[in-house]
Write an enzyme that holds these catalytic residues in place. Structure first.
Site, PDB file in Angstrom:
ATOM      1  N   LEU A  68      10.736   1.481  12.572  1.00 28.16           N
ATOM      2  CA  LEU A  68      10.337   0.095  12.849  1.00 28.16           C
ATOM      3  C   LEU A  68      11.438  -0.632  13.598  1.00 28.16           C
ATOM      4  O   LEU A  68      12.624  -0.402  13.346  1.00 28.16           O
ATOM      5  CB  LEU A  68      10.092  -0.648  11.527  1.00 28.16           C
ATOM      6  CG  LEU A  68       8.883  -0.241  10.697  1.00 28.16           C
ATOM      7  CD1 LEU A  68       8.984  -0.829   9.303  1.00 28.16           C
ATOM      8  CD2 LEU A  68       7.602  -0.722  11.370  1.00 28.16           C
ATOM      9  N   ARG A  72       9.919  12.740   5.975  1.00 27.62           N
ATOM     10  CA  ARG A  72       9.770  12.274   7.351  1.00 27.62           C
ATOM     11  C   ARG A  72      10.616  13.118   8.303  1.00 27.62           C
ATOM     12  O   ARG A  72      10.212  13.395   9.420  1.00 27.62           O
ATOM     13  CB  ARG A  72      10.185  10.804   7.400  1.00 27.62           C
ATOM     14  CG  ARG A  72      10.278  10.241   8.780  1.00 27.62           C
ATOM     15  CD  ARG A  72      10.489   8.738   8.699  1.00 27.62           C
ATOM     16  NE  ARG A  72      10.554   8.171  10.014  1.00 27.62           N
ATOM     17  CZ  ARG A  72      11.691   7.890  10.644  1.00 27.62           C
ATOM     18  NH1 ARG A  72      12.837   8.099  10.059  1.00 27.62           N
ATOM     19  NH2 ARG A  72      11.664   7.376  11.857  1.00 27.62           N
ATOM     20  N   LYS A 123       9.608  -4.209   2.299  1.00 23.14           N
ATOM     21  CA  LYS A 123      10.157  -2.975   2.885  1.00 23.14           C
ATOM     22  C   LYS A 123      10.924  -2.250   1.785  1.00 23.14           C
ATOM     23  O   LYS A 123      12.036  -2.623   1.425  1.00 23.14           O
ATOM     24  CB  LYS A 123      11.066  -3.293   4.066  1.00 23.14           C
ATOM     25  CG  LYS A 123      11.512  -2.050   4.796  1.00 23.14           C
ATOM     26  CD  LYS A 123      12.154  -2.398   6.135  1.00 23.14           C
ATOM     27  CE  LYS A 123      12.393  -1.169   6.984  1.00 23.14           C
ATOM     28  NZ  LYS A 123      13.393  -0.252   6.408  1.00 23.14           N
ATOM     29  N   GLU A 130       6.386   5.377   0.574  1.00 20.13           N
ATOM     30  CA  GLU A 130       7.788   5.496   0.173  1.00 20.13           C
ATOM     31  C   GLU A 130       7.879   5.999  -1.268  1.00 20.13           C
ATOM     32  O   GLU A 130       7.172   5.499  -2.148  1.00 20.13           O
ATOM     33  CB  GLU A 130       8.422   4.099   0.297  1.00 20.13           C
ATOM     34  CG  GLU A 130       9.912   4.099   0.441  1.00 20.13           C
ATOM     35  CD  GLU A 130      10.396   4.224   1.893  1.00 20.13           C
ATOM     36  OE1 GLU A 130       9.594   4.555   2.795  1.00 20.13           O
ATOM     37  OE2 GLU A 130      11.594   4.003   2.096  1.00 20.13           O
ATOM     38  N   LYS A 168      14.593  -8.221   8.456  1.00 16.05           N
ATOM     39  CA  LYS A 168      15.618  -7.775   7.517  1.00 16.05           C
ATOM     40  C   LYS A 168      16.304  -8.961   6.855  1.00 16.05           C
ATOM     41  O   LYS A 168      16.448 -10.034   7.458  1.00 16.05           O
ATOM     42  CB  LYS A 168      16.669  -6.933   8.245  1.00 16.05           C
ATOM     43  CG  LYS A 168      16.103  -5.695   8.936  1.00 16.05           C
ATOM     44  CD  LYS A 168      15.505  -4.683   7.976  1.00 16.05           C
ATOM     45  CE  LYS A 168      16.527  -3.753   7.382  1.00 16.05           C
ATOM     46  NZ  LYS A 168      16.982  -2.679   8.257  1.00 16.05           N
TER      47      LYS A 168
HETATM   48  S1  IVH Z   1       5.465   1.200   8.127  1.00 13.58           S
HETATM   49  C1  IVH Z   1       4.384   2.819  11.996  1.00 13.58           C
HETATM   50  N1  IVH Z   1       5.714  -0.113   5.877  1.00 13.58           N
HETATM   51  O1  IVH Z   1      10.868   1.786   6.756  1.00 13.58           O
HETATM   52  C2  IVH Z   1       4.989   2.136  10.873  1.00 13.58           C
HETATM   53  N2  IVH Z   1       7.497   1.326   6.540  1.00 13.58           N
HETATM   54  O2  IVH Z   1      12.310   1.514   9.262  1.00 13.58           O
HETATM   55  C3  IVH Z   1       5.936   2.971  10.100  1.00 13.58           C
HETATM   56  N3  IVH Z   1       9.345   1.431   4.933  1.00 13.58           N
HETATM   57  O3  IVH Z   1      10.497   5.126   7.748  1.00 13.58           O
HETATM   58  C4  IVH Z   1       6.407   2.476   8.841  1.00 13.58           C
HETATM   59  N4  IVH Z   1       8.496   0.047   3.456  1.00 13.58           N
HETATM   60  O4  IVH Z   1      10.432   4.626   5.259  1.00 13.58           O
HETATM   61  C5  IVH Z   1       6.293   0.754   6.729  1.00 13.58           C
HETATM   62  N5  IVH Z   1       5.802  -1.314   3.892  1.00 13.58           N
HETATM   63  C6  IVH Z   1       6.359  -0.446   4.730  1.00 13.58           C
HETATM   64  C7  IVH Z   1       7.617   0.135   4.479  1.00 13.58           C
HETATM   65  C8  IVH Z   1       8.158   1.018   5.419  1.00 13.58           C
HETATM   66  C9  IVH Z   1       9.535   0.835   3.740  1.00 13.58           C
HETATM   67  C10 IVH Z   1      10.329   2.342   5.579  1.00 13.58           C
HETATM   68  C11 IVH Z   1       9.754   3.679   6.000  1.00 13.58           C
HETATM   69  C12 IVH Z   1      10.073   3.837   7.447  1.00 13.58           C
HETATM   70  C13 IVH Z   1      11.171   2.838   7.633  1.00 13.58           C
HETATM   71  C14 IVH Z   1      11.205   2.337   9.070  1.00 13.58           C
END
Ligand code: IVH
Length: 312
Positions: free
Chosen positions: A42, A98, A77, A135, A275
């Site tokens: 992200l 992943r 997140k 997660e 963030k």
């Molecule tokens: S969406 C295409 N939703 O953040 C979208 N990611 O920085 C992909 N993560 O690898 C991710 N909470 O491990 C999404 N509610 C959430 C999340 C989340 C934690 C983590 C995930 C991803 C990372 C990306």
């Protein structure tokens, strides 16, 4: 007792039997899994201004007028390990990390030991093939329990819940993973052969109907201002949450709009992670060492009194 019965009558053993959760024979190594749909990362935003830019870019790409309202899903997140869970005809077939987004590791045996991950989905219209993404993490209470047990046993403790979750999943012996209080929350889907609703919120609701855990903190809002209010509200609750989060993820809710927006390099244009500001603490400068490099360049290196900050 169940294991004995299943050994004597193998025809009675089912894929969702509780005996499948206790862990089995240790592996020599993890095999590789290629993600048919890449697992993306992200983009980050650190201010309201960057959030406004995010919305402006979406409006521009979708040719939407300035006064149109965009529907967003807000999700915490979670700070753990991203995983992919593949269900075939409703049965958990494979769990994978992943990795680099394209190739991960097969951690099926470990994933099976996590109680919140259903071995079998319940309900109607379950797609033939359904890849659930989310997660795996350790709630704070589980992390404290794990560390106090480690202390009692004279073993090394984990520095933060994220490292503890990652370490627990990296075990070749799934009986060790089975003893760790890991949990799972879904946030998206990958490969799907079958019907799913046309919005992020409705897809997550459908996953929840089939028995897959989703975040109780998820909300849908209209417009980026409402995203900022959600952010402020969760930021104020952050210390009291039962798990660690490092920000809020905002996603365009409508799948048709997500498709139009697409991706840039490794991140979708339709989502952003807002963030929290980096945690800061003070420490003491104990001294400065002057290191002399191979070419004679001198680099001053500060020696600081160790402090604990942001989980490290
Ligand atoms: S969406 C295409 N939703 O953040 C979208 N990611 O920085 C992909 N993560 O690898 C991710 N909470 O491990 C999404 N509610 C959430 C999340 C989340 C934690 C983590 C995930 C991803 C990372 C990306």
């Amino acid at each position: 007792e169940l294991q004995t019965i299943e050994q004597d009558y193998p025809q009675l053993l089912t894929a969702d039997s509780p005996s499948q959760r206790v862990g089995g024979v240790a592996l020599d190594s993890f095999s590789q899994v290629v993600h048919e749909v890449p697992m993306l990362s992200l983009d980050n935003a650190f201010s309201n201004e960057e959030m406004n830019d995010f919305e402006r870019r979406i409006r521009d790409r979708l040719n939407l007028p300035d006064n149109s309202e965009i529907d967003y899903v807000c999700e915490p997140k979670l700070d753990g390990v991203a995983v992919s869970l593949l269900y075939r005809n409703g049965l958990l077939e494979r769990g994978a990390t992943r990795g680099d987004g394209r190739v991960g590791e097969d951690i099926t045996a470990n994933v099976r030991t996590i109680n919140s991950i259903p071995l079998k989905l319940q309900g109607d219209n379950i797609p033939e093939l359904l890849e659930v993404r989310g997660e795996i993490y350790l709630p704070r209470k589980g992390f404290e329990q794990l560390n106090s047990k480690a202390l009692e046993a004279g073993e090394k403790t984990f520095v933060n819940p994220r490292n503890a979750a990652a370490g627990s999943l990296r075990q070749l012996d799934s009986r060790i993973t089975a003893r760790r209080p890991l949990t799972f929350t879904a946030y998206s889907v990958g490969v799907v052969e079958g019907e799913l609703p046309d919005s992020q919120a409705a897809i997550l609701q459908r996953l929840s109907d089939w028995g897959i855990p989703i975040s109780p903190y998820m909300a849908t809002v209209l417009g980026v201002q409402a995203c900022e209010s959600y952010y402020e509200q969760l930021a104020s609750q952050r210390a009291a949450l039962p798990f660690d989060i490092d920000g809020i993820v905002f996603k365009v809710n409508t799948i048709a709009q997500q498709r139009l927006l697409g991706f840039v390099s490794r991140a979708p244009r339709w989502a952003i992670a807002r963030k929290f500001p980096a945690e800061e603490v003070s420490t003491r400068l104990l001294g400065v060492d002057f290191q002399v490099g191979r070419t004679g360049a001198i680099t001053p290196v500060a020696r600081l009194e160790p402090v604990f900050v942001a989980g490290v």
